[in-house]
Enzyme design. Structure first.
Site, PDB file in Angstrom:
ATOM      1  N   ASP A   9      35.076  39.845  43.967  1.00  0.00           N
ATOM      2  CA  ASP A   9      35.408  38.648  44.731  1.00  0.00           C
ATOM      3  C   ASP A   9      34.543  37.514  44.154  1.00  0.00           C
ATOM      4  O   ASP A   9      33.571  37.777  43.436  1.00  0.00           O
ATOM      5  CB  ASP A   9      35.092  38.911  46.213  1.00  0.00           C
ATOM      6  N   LEU A  10      34.890  36.276  44.446  1.00  0.00           N
ATOM      7  CA  LEU A  10      34.122  35.148  43.885  1.00  0.00           C
ATOM      8  C   LEU A  10      33.128  34.568  44.901  1.00  0.00           C
ATOM      9  O   LEU A  10      31.911  34.711  44.755  1.00  0.00           O
ATOM     10  CB  LEU A  10      35.093  34.051  43.419  1.00  0.00           C
ATOM     11  N   ASP A  11      33.711  33.926  45.934  1.00  0.00           N
ATOM     12  CA  ASP A  11      32.865  33.196  46.891  1.00  0.00           C
ATOM     13  C   ASP A  11      31.964  34.156  47.671  1.00  0.00           C
ATOM     14  O   ASP A  11      32.456  35.054  48.353  1.00  0.00           O
ATOM     15  CB  ASP A  11      33.747  32.425  47.892  1.00  0.00           C
ATOM     16  N   THR A  17      29.006  29.999  47.053  1.00  0.00           N
ATOM     17  CA  THR A  17      29.884  28.947  47.572  1.00  0.00           C
ATOM     18  C   THR A  17      30.290  29.176  49.028  1.00  0.00           C
ATOM     19  O   THR A  17      30.857  28.277  49.654  1.00  0.00           O
ATOM     20  CB  THR A  17      31.178  28.874  46.734  1.00  0.00           C
ATOM     21  N   LYS A  45      35.679  34.213  56.194  1.00  0.00           N
ATOM     22  CA  LYS A  45      35.339  34.639  54.826  1.00  0.00           C
ATOM     23  C   LYS A  45      36.468  35.482  54.252  1.00  0.00           C
ATOM     24  O   LYS A  45      36.952  36.402  54.908  1.00  0.00           O
ATOM     25  CB  LYS A  45      34.025  35.429  54.816  1.00  0.00           C
ATOM     26  N   SER A 114      40.098  36.983  43.926  1.00  0.00           N
ATOM     27  CA  SER A 114      39.644  36.002  44.924  1.00  0.00           C
ATOM     28  C   SER A 114      40.816  35.308  45.602  1.00  0.00           C
ATOM     29  O   SER A 114      41.860  35.100  44.993  1.00  0.00           O
ATOM     30  CB  SER A 114      38.784  34.945  44.202  1.00  0.00           C
ATOM     31  N   ALA A 115      40.616  34.917  46.856  1.00  0.00           N
ATOM     32  CA  ALA A 115      41.642  34.156  47.585  1.00  0.00           C
ATOM     33  C   ALA A 115      41.642  32.685  47.182  1.00  0.00           C
ATOM     34  O   ALA A 115      42.550  31.935  47.527  1.00  0.00           O
ATOM     35  CB  ALA A 115      41.382  34.261  49.088  1.00  0.00           C
ATOM     36  N   LYS A 145      44.090  38.474  51.907  1.00  0.00           N
ATOM     37  CA  LYS A 145      43.263  39.585  52.367  1.00  0.00           C
ATOM     38  C   LYS A 145      43.277  39.526  53.900  1.00  0.00           C
ATOM     39  O   LYS A 145      43.245  38.420  54.430  1.00  0.00           O
ATOM     40  CB  LYS A 145      41.821  39.446  51.867  1.00  0.00           C
ATOM     41  N   GLU A 169      32.712  42.858  47.446  1.00  0.00           N
ATOM     42  CA  GLU A 169      33.216  41.910  48.449  1.00  0.00           C
ATOM     43  C   GLU A 169      32.147  41.527  49.462  1.00  0.00           C
ATOM     44  O   GLU A 169      31.368  42.387  49.877  1.00  0.00           O
ATOM     45  CB  GLU A 169      34.349  42.585  49.238  1.00  0.00           C
ATOM     46  N   ASP A 170      32.148  40.275  49.891  1.00  0.00           N
ATOM     47  CA  ASP A 170      31.215  39.874  50.957  1.00  0.00           C
ATOM     48  C   ASP A 170      31.922  39.695  52.300  1.00  0.00           C
ATOM     49  O   ASP A 170      31.272  39.348  53.280  1.00  0.00           O
ATOM     50  CB  ASP A 170      30.496  38.566  50.597  1.00  0.00           C
TER      51      ASP A 170
HETATM   52  C1  BG6 Z   1      37.767  32.790  49.780  1.00  0.00           C
HETATM   53  C2  BG6 Z   1      36.730  32.245  50.718  1.00  0.00           C
HETATM   54  O1  BG6 Z   1      37.147  33.327  48.655  1.00  0.00           O
HETATM   55  O2  BG6 Z   1      38.672  31.761  49.368  1.00  0.00           O
HETATM   56  C3  BG6 Z   1      37.382  31.538  51.900  1.00  0.00           C
HETATM   57  O3  BG6 Z   1      35.922  33.310  51.208  1.00  0.00           O
HETATM   58  C4  BG6 Z   1      38.351  30.470  51.378  1.00  0.00           C
HETATM   59  O4  BG6 Z   1      36.375  30.944  52.687  1.00  0.00           O
HETATM   60  C5  BG6 Z   1      39.360  31.107  50.436  1.00  0.00           C
HETATM   61  O5  BG6 Z   1      39.045  29.864  52.466  1.00  0.00           O
HETATM   62  C6  BG6 Z   1      40.326  30.071  49.834  1.00  0.00           C
HETATM   63  O6  BG6 Z   1      39.592  29.260  48.969  1.00  0.00           O
HETATM   64  P1  BG6 Z   1      40.011  27.817  48.453  1.00  0.00           P
HETATM   65  O7  BG6 Z   1      38.920  27.459  47.472  1.00  0.00           O
HETATM   66  O8  BG6 Z   1      41.355  27.940  47.785  1.00  0.00           O
HETATM   67  O9  BG6 Z   1      40.077  26.918  49.648  1.00  0.00           O
HETATM   68 MG    MG Z   2      33.990  36.146  49.438  1.00  0.00          MG
END
Ligand code: BG6
Ligand code: MG
Length: 219
Positions: A9-11, A17, A45, A114-115, A145, A169-170
């Site tokens: 996962d990224l964030d 972030t 999240k 990542s989402a 997710k 994943e967090d």
């Molecule tokens: C996820 C985050 O990685 O991405 C969420 O944990 C976020 O908080 C989601 O809403 C979508 O990200 P973005 O950058 O497209 O708004």
């Molecule tokens: Mg995350």
């Protein structure tokens, strides 16, 4: 050495972030007169941008016109990007570079799952874009997710069976997605929140190269 698919996962896993998403959602919610604290933020999240706003509105028992909804999504993202645009490599989370280079040295395929629709630009900013063989982000998935879609697409891109994939994943939604995909789930963060994960570590400093080797070699 076996080949496993390592999906990150990224964030909140690779970069710090998650706090910027929190600041931006808090500002938006408070602007609508809806309270928002760090505990509330845990529920967002891993959740897509659209779904996050829907959840905040549900909490506040508020409804918005389609136009206003879109306007707020844009405003949230602009606010979020104002933080992201200040980022550099210093915001890569501790020991992520060590884990990435260990896996690379051991020829393990790696993907991002990542989402976020901002994933590519964030990876470029912290100079990690070339570390992954596949990038699956919010622009490539239709189901958020805890649906496993993002990780199944990543496994397919790496040409590794889901059962041979490991997800970092967090978020609880992300751990549930990994479990549903039949992958090994590793939570990064608070064990109480991520209790459904196969393993939980506070951060990557707790994940030794020996542990990674054991995972790679396990049958
Ligand atoms: C996820 C985050 O990685 O991405 C969420 O944990 C976020 O908080 C989601 O809403 C979508 O990200 P973005 O950058 O497209 O708004
Ligand atoms: Mg995350």
């Amino acid at each position: 050495m076996h080949r496993r698919g390592f999906i990150f996962d990224l964030d909140g896993v690779i970069v710090d972030t998650a706090k910027y998403h929190y600041f931006a959602w808090k500002k938006l919610a408070n602007g609508l007169g809806i309270g928002f604290n760090e505990e509330d933020n845990e529920h967002l999240k891993g959740v897509s941008r659209v779904r996050s706003l829907e959840i905040i509105l549900e909490w506040g028992k508020a409804s918005l016109s389609k136009e206003k909804f879109q306007e707020l999504l844009v405003a949230k993202n602009e606010d979020y990007l104002s933080y992201v645009n200040q980022m550099n490599e210093d915001e890569i989370l501790p020991d992520v570079p060590r884990v990435l280079s260990f896996l690379k040295r051991n020829k393990q395929p790696m993907a991002l799952g990542s989402a976020s629709k901002n994933a590519t630009s964030i990876l470029k900013r912290v100079r990690l874009l070339n570390e992954f063989q596949a990038i699956v982000d919010g622009n490539k998935v239709t189901k958020a997710k805890p649906d496993p879609e993002v990780f199944l697409i990543a496994a397919e891109a790496l040409r590794i069976e889901p059962k041979d994939c490991i997800v970092f994943e967090d978020s609880l939604a992300g751990i549930q997605a990994a479990n549903t995909a039949g992958m090994l789930s590793i939570g990064i963060g608070d064990a109480a929140i991520l209790s459904e994960a196969d393993y939980v570590f506070k951060d990557f400093t707790e994940i030794s190269n020996d542990f990674l080797t054991t995972i790679i070699q396990s049958s």
